[in-house]
Scaffold this active site. Sequence first.
Site, PDB file in Angstrom:
ATOM      1  N   ASP A   1       0.809  -1.217   0.000  1.00 47.84           N
ATOM      2  CA  ASP A   1       0.000   0.000   0.000  1.00 47.84           C
ATOM      3  C   ASP A   1       0.845   1.270   0.000  1.00 47.84           C
ATOM      4  OD1 ASP A   1      -2.321  -1.623   0.146  1.00 47.84           O
ATOM      5  OD2 ASP A   1      -1.925  -1.880   2.281  1.00 47.84           O
TER       6      ASP A   1
ATOM      7  N   HIS B   1      -4.095  -2.640  -5.997  1.00 45.42           N
ATOM      8  CA  HIS B   1      -3.408  -1.468  -6.547  1.00 45.42           C
ATOM      9  C   HIS B   1      -4.463  -0.505  -7.085  1.00 45.42           C
ATOM     10  CE1 HIS B   1       0.574  -3.872  -7.256  1.00 45.42           C
ATOM     11  NE2 HIS B   1       0.235  -3.771  -5.999  1.00 45.42           N
TER      12      HIS B   1
HETATM   13  P1  IMP Z   1      -1.883 -12.881   2.714  1.00 45.32           P
HETATM   14  O1  IMP Z   1      -0.889 -12.331   1.768  1.00 45.32           O
HETATM   15  O2  IMP Z   1      -3.316 -12.719   2.273  1.00 45.32           O
HETATM   16  O3  IMP Z   1      -1.552 -14.301   3.114  1.00 45.32           O
HETATM   17  O4  IMP Z   1      -1.783 -12.023   4.061  1.00 45.32           O
HETATM   18  C1  IMP Z   1      -0.626 -12.054   4.891  1.00 45.32           C
HETATM   19  C2  IMP Z   1      -0.319 -10.664   5.445  1.00 45.32           C
HETATM   20  O5  IMP Z   1       0.079  -9.825   4.373  1.00 45.32           O
HETATM   21  C3  IMP Z   1      -1.505  -9.956   6.112  1.00 45.32           C
HETATM   22  O6  IMP Z   1      -1.014  -9.163   7.169  1.00 45.32           O
HETATM   23  C4  IMP Z   1      -2.053  -9.064   5.006  1.00 45.32           C
HETATM   24  O7  IMP Z   1      -2.739  -7.949   5.511  1.00 45.32           O
HETATM   25  C5  IMP Z   1      -0.752  -8.652   4.315  1.00 45.32           C
HETATM   26  N1  IMP Z   1      -0.922  -8.291   2.897  1.00 45.32           N
HETATM   27  C6  IMP Z   1      -1.005  -9.132   1.848  1.00 45.32           C
HETATM   28  N2  IMP Z   1      -1.120  -8.451   0.693  1.00 45.32           N
HETATM   29  C7  IMP Z   1      -1.100  -7.151   1.014  1.00 45.32           C
HETATM   30  C8  IMP Z   1      -1.153  -5.942   0.242  1.00 45.32           C
HETATM   31  O8  IMP Z   1      -1.228  -5.936  -0.989  1.00 45.32           O
HETATM   32  N3  IMP Z   1      -1.126  -4.781   0.940  1.00 45.32           N
HETATM   33  C9  IMP Z   1      -1.003  -4.743   2.290  1.00 45.32           C
HETATM   34  N4  IMP Z   1      -0.943  -5.847   3.049  1.00 45.32           N
HETATM   35  C10 IMP Z   1      -0.982  -7.040   2.423  1.00 45.32           C
HETATM   36 MG    MG Z   2      -2.804  -2.093  -1.670  1.00 43.22          MG
END
Ligand code: IMP
Ligand code: MG
Length: 337
Positions: free
Chosen positions: A13, A43
Amino acid sequence: MPCMIIAGGQWGDEGKGKIVAYLALTDRPKIIARAGVGPNAGHTVNYKGRTFGLRQIPSGFVYEGARLLIGPGVLVNPEVVLKELEMTGTANRFGVDRRCAVIEPAHIEQDTKSEYLQGKIGTTGTGCGPANVARVSRTAKLAEEVPELKPFLADVPAELNEAIDHGSLVFVEGSQGFGLSLIHGTYPYVTSKDTTASTLAADVGVGPTKVDEVMLVFKAYTSRVGLGPFPTEISQEKAEELGIVEFGTVTGRRRRIGLFDFALAKRAVMINGATQLTLTNLDRMFKGAAKVRRWRDLPSDAKDYVDKIEKELGVPVTIISTGSEVEDVIDLRSEKL
Ligand code: IMP
Ligand code: MG
């Protein structure tokens, strides 16, 4: 500089979507290839009065001259891909690698029903972790087995390397950020894969000697969704006083907010091999910085802040984002100081 990787320096982000869109419109790459984990990313691109929330299609789609690819390392959810192709109207210039692993409904179910993944890690619930488990277990389905994706199947490494060898510009768009890396991040509060430039290159099949630039994107402050350590975190009340309230693009969860973390950023610069930095959301920290497009028009406290980050990290800040619209950018590559 034919090959540039765009990666996140914090916990995702950072505003990569908008930056990739700006760079695409300005630099006109032949190909933009999405790397990174999969549709757990959100995104956001605000362009010509419309807002696009993208999870799979490269954010640089706004530049109509670019071929849009998804590299074989990236997980795909066919439903999300097809929906975004329709939303962006880009089916005629889109390709997905036949080796991409596919997220199936059972993976989403495992991700959302697991007490551990939801309660302790706070995943996005998009099935990425369980799909990567299937991939490592050698039981995953591949994109070439999905009938709906047949018209779009491509050899992404071959296309990219051919373009690079011809001297054409290509972008590799990463997702998530350094602190979420499975290898280098705040384990176990991380995503299911490494998120640094080396892996982003591997995701799309570009060897390390073919990469010319690594643009590392930072927010002017720090945010984090989900659980896990956050050394520079400030209270929600303090964040509200500063006027910074954010919600996740994919999950809608309120983001945790903190100050810029120099220690994290230095490590991100080192491990990503960053050659240039982008600083986003400057307008949210400095009154008078909103929508500014020239360095000389920035308030002096904002200029000092950018200078300090550049000095501490030892890499030039070349792009500064001052608003949500794609054109709200100070491009120091073209501006004489
Ligand atoms: P997962 O990638 O869905 O397995 O989530 C694992 C961790 O990564 C969690 O804390 C999510 O909030 C974080 N996370 C995964 N993708 C993003 C993203 O695109 N932006 C911010 N946090 C992310
Ligand atoms: Mg994002």
